[in-house]
Design a protein around this motif. Structure first.
Motif, PDB file in Angstrom:
ATOM      1  N   SER A 102       0.821  -1.209   0.000  1.00 30.96           N
ATOM      2  CA  SER A 102       0.000   0.000   0.000  1.00 30.96           C
ATOM      3  C   SER A 102       0.865   1.273   0.000  1.00 30.96           C
ATOM      4  CB  SER A 102      -0.942  -0.002   1.207  1.00 30.96           C
ATOM      5  OG  SER A 102      -0.201  -0.045   2.406  1.00 30.96           O
ATOM      6  N   ARG A 103       2.156   1.095  -0.064  1.00 32.84           N
ATOM      7  CA  ARG A 103       3.143   2.185  -0.123  1.00 32.84           C
ATOM      8  C   ARG A 103       3.073   3.088   1.108  1.00 32.84           C
ATOM      9  NH1 ARG A 103       0.733   1.850  -4.865  1.00 32.84           N
ATOM     10  NH2 ARG A 103      -0.299   3.842  -4.810  1.00 32.84           N
ATOM     11  N   MET A 104       2.819   2.483   2.262  1.00 32.71           N
ATOM     12  CA  MET A 104       2.813   3.222   3.525  1.00 32.71           C
ATOM     13  C   MET A 104       4.235   3.271   4.075  1.00 32.71           C
ATOM     14  SD  MET A 104      -0.421   3.973   4.177  1.00 32.71           S
ATOM     15  CE  MET A 104      -0.560   4.278   5.900  1.00 32.71           C
ATOM     16  N   VAL A 105       4.533   4.312   4.831  1.00 33.80           N
ATOM     17  CA  VAL A 105       5.858   4.460   5.442  1.00 33.80           C
ATOM     18  C   VAL A 105       5.748   4.005   6.890  1.00 33.80           C
ATOM     19  CG1 VAL A 105       7.671   6.072   6.064  1.00 33.80           C
ATOM     20  CG2 VAL A 105       6.369   6.416   3.952  1.00 33.80           C
ATOM     21  N   PRO A 106       6.430   2.894   7.266  1.00 32.02           N
ATOM     22  CA  PRO A 106       6.349   2.427   8.654  1.00 32.02           C
ATOM     23  C   PRO A 106       7.077   3.383   9.584  1.00 32.02           C
ATOM     24  CG  PRO A 106       7.822   1.022   7.378  1.00 32.02           C
ATOM     25  CD  PRO A 106       7.245   2.020   6.431  1.00 32.02           C
ATOM     26  N   ARG A 107       6.503   3.602  10.780  1.00 33.04           N
ATOM     27  CA  ARG A 107       7.109   4.506  11.765  1.00 33.04           C
ATOM     28  C   ARG A 107       7.601   3.734  12.990  1.00 33.04           C
ATOM     29  NH1 ARG A 107       7.362   9.918  10.112  1.00 33.04           N
ATOM     30  NH2 ARG A 107       6.996  10.511  12.238  1.00 33.04           N
ATOM     31  N   SER A 108       6.702   3.007  13.633  1.00 33.84           N
ATOM     32  CA  SER A 108       7.108   2.252  14.832  1.00 33.84           C
ATOM     33  C   SER A 108       6.151   1.077  15.024  1.00 33.84           C
ATOM     34  CB  SER A 108       7.091   3.145  16.074  1.00 33.84           C
ATOM     35  OG  SER A 108       5.774   3.547  16.359  1.00 33.84           O
ATOM     36  N   THR A 109       6.641   0.086  15.780  1.00 30.48           N
ATOM     37  CA  THR A 109       5.834  -1.103  16.067  1.00 30.48           C
ATOM     38  C   THR A 109       6.076  -1.512  17.510  1.00 30.48           C
ATOM     39  OG1 THR A 109       6.112  -1.840  13.784  1.00 30.48           O
ATOM     40  CG2 THR A 109       5.334  -3.476  15.348  1.00 30.48           C
ATOM     41  N   SER A 110       5.011  -1.903  18.218  1.00 28.46           N
ATOM     42  CA  SER A 110       5.162  -2.416  19.581  1.00 28.46           C
ATOM     43  C   SER A 110       4.191  -3.570  19.788  1.00 28.46           C
ATOM     44  CB  SER A 110       4.906  -1.307  20.608  1.00 28.46           C
ATOM     45  OG  SER A 110       3.564  -0.877  20.533  1.00 28.46           O
ATOM     46  N   PHE A 111       4.541  -4.423  20.751  1.00 29.57           N
ATOM     47  CA  PHE A 111       3.744  -5.613  21.034  1.00 29.57           C
ATOM     48  C   PHE A 111       3.432  -5.684  22.517  1.00 29.57           C
ATOM     49  CE2 PHE A 111       6.801  -6.525  17.702  1.00 29.57           C
ATOM     50  CZ  PHE A 111       6.005  -7.011  16.691  1.00 29.57           C
ATOM     51  N   THR A 112       2.241  -6.143  22.856  1.00 25.29           N
ATOM     52  CA  THR A 112       1.907  -6.488  24.240  1.00 25.29           C
ATOM     53  C   THR A 112       1.177  -7.822  24.205  1.00 25.29           C
ATOM     54  OG1 THR A 112      -0.161  -5.244  24.094  1.00 25.29           O
ATOM     55  CG2 THR A 112       1.707  -4.104  25.074  1.00 25.29           C
ATOM     56  N   GLN A 113       1.473  -8.650  25.210  1.00 23.21           N
ATOM     57  CA  GLN A 113       0.874  -9.981  25.233  1.00 23.21           C
ATOM     58  C   GLN A 113       0.188 -10.176  26.579  1.00 23.21           C
ATOM     59  OE1 GLN A 113       3.655 -13.041  24.308  1.00 23.21           O
ATOM     60  NE2 GLN A 113       2.072 -14.491  23.806  1.00 23.21           N
ATOM     61  N   GLN A 114      -0.976 -10.825  26.568  1.00 20.99           N
ATOM     62  CA  GLN A 114      -1.714 -11.054  27.800  1.00 20.99           C
ATOM     63  C   GLN A 114      -2.430 -12.389  27.704  1.00 20.99           C
ATOM     64  OE1 GLN A 114      -3.767  -7.515  26.772  1.00 20.99           O
ATOM     65  NE2 GLN A 114      -5.751  -8.536  26.817  1.00 20.99           N
ATOM     66  N   VAL A 115      -2.658 -12.998  28.862  1.00 22.97           N
ATOM     67  CA  VAL A 115      -3.401 -14.257  28.897  1.00 22.97           C
ATOM     68  C   VAL A 115      -4.878 -13.922  28.761  1.00 22.97           C
ATOM     69  CG1 VAL A 115      -4.031 -16.241  30.290  1.00 22.97           C
ATOM     70  CG2 VAL A 115      -1.685 -15.405  30.318  1.00 22.97           C
ATOM     71  N   GLU A 116      -5.529 -14.661  27.897  1.00 22.23           N
ATOM     72  CA  GLU A 116      -6.947 -14.434  27.681  1.00 22.23           C
ATOM     73  C   GLU A 116      -7.601 -15.773  27.405  1.00 22.23           C
ATOM     74  OE1 GLU A 116      -8.923 -12.209  24.183  1.00 22.23           O
ATOM     75  OE2 GLU A 116      -8.193 -10.691  25.581  1.00 22.23           O
ATOM     76  N   LYS A 117      -8.759 -15.976  27.970  1.00 25.32           N
ATOM     77  CA  LYS A 117      -9.505 -17.220  27.774  1.00 25.32           C
ATOM     78  C   LYS A 117      -8.629 -18.424  28.130  1.00 25.32           C
ATOM     79  CE  LYS A 117     -12.874 -15.402  24.873  1.00 25.32           C
ATOM     80  NZ  LYS A 117     -13.961 -14.898  25.610  1.00 25.32           N
ATOM     81  N   LYS A 118      -8.128 -18.432  29.339  1.00 27.90           N
ATOM     82  CA  LYS A 118      -7.200 -19.482  29.753  1.00 27.90           C
ATOM     83  C   LYS A 118      -7.785 -20.877  29.584  1.00 27.90           C
ATOM     84  CE  LYS A 118      -3.889 -20.489  33.339  1.00 27.90           C
ATOM     85  NZ  LYS A 118      -2.715 -20.473  32.550  1.00 27.90           N
ATOM     86  N   GLU A 119      -9.127 -21.014  29.732  1.00 30.44           N
ATOM     87  CA  GLU A 119      -9.720 -22.350  29.594  1.00 30.44           C
ATOM     88  C   GLU A 119      -9.583 -22.893  28.183  1.00 30.44           C
ATOM     89  OE1 GLU A 119     -13.109 -19.394  29.011  1.00 30.44           O
ATOM     90  OE2 GLU A 119     -11.449 -19.612  30.386  1.00 30.44           O
ATOM     91  N   PHE A 120      -9.381 -22.008  27.202  1.00 28.75           N
ATOM     92  CA  PHE A 120      -9.177 -22.457  25.823  1.00 28.75           C
ATOM     93  C   PHE A 120      -7.705 -22.559  25.472  1.00 28.75           C
ATOM     94  CE2 PHE A 120     -13.367 -20.256  25.504  1.00 28.75           C
ATOM     95  CZ  PHE A 120     -14.108 -21.407  25.366  1.00 28.75           C
ATOM     96  N   GLY A 121      -6.836 -22.161  26.384  1.00 30.43           N
ATOM     97  CA  GLY A 121      -5.402 -22.239  26.120  1.00 30.43           C
ATOM     98  C   GLY A 121      -4.947 -21.237  25.081  1.00 30.43           C
ATOM     99  N   THR A 122      -5.546 -20.059  25.052  1.00 20.37           N
ATOM    100  CA  THR A 122      -5.143 -19.044  24.079  1.00 20.37           C
ATOM    101  C   THR A 122      -4.520 -17.861  24.790  1.00 20.37           C
ATOM    102  OG1 THR A 122      -7.326 -18.015  24.120  1.00 20.37           O
ATOM    103  CG2 THR A 122      -6.922 -19.678  22.414  1.00 20.37           C
ATOM    104  N   ARG A 123      -3.709 -17.148  24.069  1.00 21.60           N
ATOM    105  CA  ARG A 123      -3.071 -15.941  24.576  1.00 21.60           C
ATOM    106  C   ARG A 123      -3.254 -14.866  23.517  1.00 21.60           C
ATOM    107  NH1 ARG A 123       0.855 -15.096  28.419  1.00 21.60           N
ATOM    108  NH2 ARG A 123       0.985 -17.322  28.737  1.00 21.60           N
ATOM    109  N   ALA A 124      -3.730 -13.703  23.952  1.00 24.14           N
ATOM    110  CA  ALA A 124      -3.950 -12.597  23.019  1.00 24.14           C
ATOM    111  C   ALA A 124      -2.679 -11.759  22.929  1.00 24.14           C
ATOM    112  CB  ALA A 124      -5.104 -11.734  23.487  1.00 24.14           C
ATOM    113  N   MET A 125      -2.406 -11.295  21.731  1.00 23.32           N
ATOM    114  CA  MET A 125      -1.297 -10.369  21.538  1.00 23.32           C
ATOM    115  C   MET A 125      -1.831  -9.162  20.804  1.00 23.32           C
ATOM    116  SD  MET A 125       2.375 -10.730  19.670  1.00 23.32           S
ATOM    117  CE  MET A 125       3.158 -11.475  21.077  1.00 23.32           C
ATOM    118  N   THR A 126      -1.481  -7.999  21.301  1.00 23.39           N
ATOM    119  CA  THR A 126      -1.874  -6.750  20.680  1.00 23.39           C
ATOM    120  C   THR A 126      -0.638  -6.149  20.022  1.00 23.39           C
ATOM    121  OG1 THR A 126      -3.522  -6.405  22.396  1.00 23.39           O
ATOM    122  CG2 THR A 126      -2.905  -4.493  21.093  1.00 23.39           C
ATOM    123  N   MET A 127      -0.804  -5.722  18.789  1.00 24.41           N
ATOM    124  CA  MET A 127       0.290  -5.078  18.051  1.00 24.41           C
ATOM    125  C   MET A 127      -0.139  -3.655  17.730  1.00 24.41           C
ATOM    126  SD  MET A 127       1.291  -8.119  15.391  1.00 24.41           S
ATOM    127  CE  MET A 127       2.521  -7.123  14.593  1.00 24.41           C
TER     128      MET A 127
END
Length: 196
Positions: A102-127
């Motif tokens: 899309s010819r966008m100019v990247p500036r910065s990237t960050s990640f955060t991770q948290q446990v979510e829906k532990k009974e399903f064994g999944t972990r959410a990550m936000t970017m």
């Protein structure tokens, strides 16, 4: 005449003939009733067999649906929500590719991770990542992101007006994805103990 001489024999034969005819008629009626009763029993047995076949077909269809659903769930866990070790790098590379397409100019990237829906064994990550481009590029980038083969959800979009003369928009976008976290052996045994 002969029949007068053998009258007693003819009477005995006539009586035997009458007895045989009577027996034949009554036997035939009883035999016909037995055949009809057997026909009714056969019809009932055929109806019960058809009902059993229908129940078997429904049970097989339910079993096939269950197996298909189980396979789909396993595919989601193993492929779509795979572990970060298997999916994170390819997902980041895909986002970078979408930025380039899309010819966008990247500036910065960050990640955060948290446990979510532990009974399903999944972990959410936000970017969170910031990119810069024209309005048309921003629209194209969001469209490409929504068409991604990776499991990503656009969680938040912030668009800032250009601060300089370039007329480029600053886009801060937050996406969320899920990763499957395999259970450790103690959690697996506890889960098995709780369900049994």
């Amino acid at each position: 005449m002969i029949w007068r001489e053998k009258r007693s024999l003819l009477i005995v034969l006539g009586v035997l003939l009458a007895i045989n005819v009577a027996f034949f008629l009554t036997y035939r009626v009883r035999y016909q009733q037995r055949i009809q009763a057997l026909d009714v029993t056969l019809d009932q047995a055929n109806a019960a067999l058809e009902a059993a076949r229908s129940r078997k077909a429904a049970a097989e269809q339910t079993l096939t649906g269950y197996k298909s659903t189980t396979a789909d769930i396993q595919r989601i866990y193993n492929e779509v929500w795979s572990t970060p070790q298997r999916r994170l790098t390819s997902m980041i590379l895909e986002i970078r590719d979408l930025e380039n397409r899309s010819r966008m100019v990247p500036r910065s990237t960050s990640f955060t991770q948290q446990v979510e829906k532990k009974e399903f064994g999944t972990r959410a990550m936000t970017m969170n990542f910031m990119v810069r481009g024209t309005y048309a590029q921003v629209r194209q980038f969001i469209n490409l992101l929504e068409l991604s083969q990776n499991f990503v959800v656009i969680d938040q979009i912030m668009l800032a007006d250009p601060t300089d003369e370039t007329q480029l928009l600053n886009l801060n976008i937050q996406i969320k994805t899920l990763f499957h976290e395999p259970l450790d052996p103690s959690e697996q045994s506890a889960r098995r103990g709780g369900t049994s």
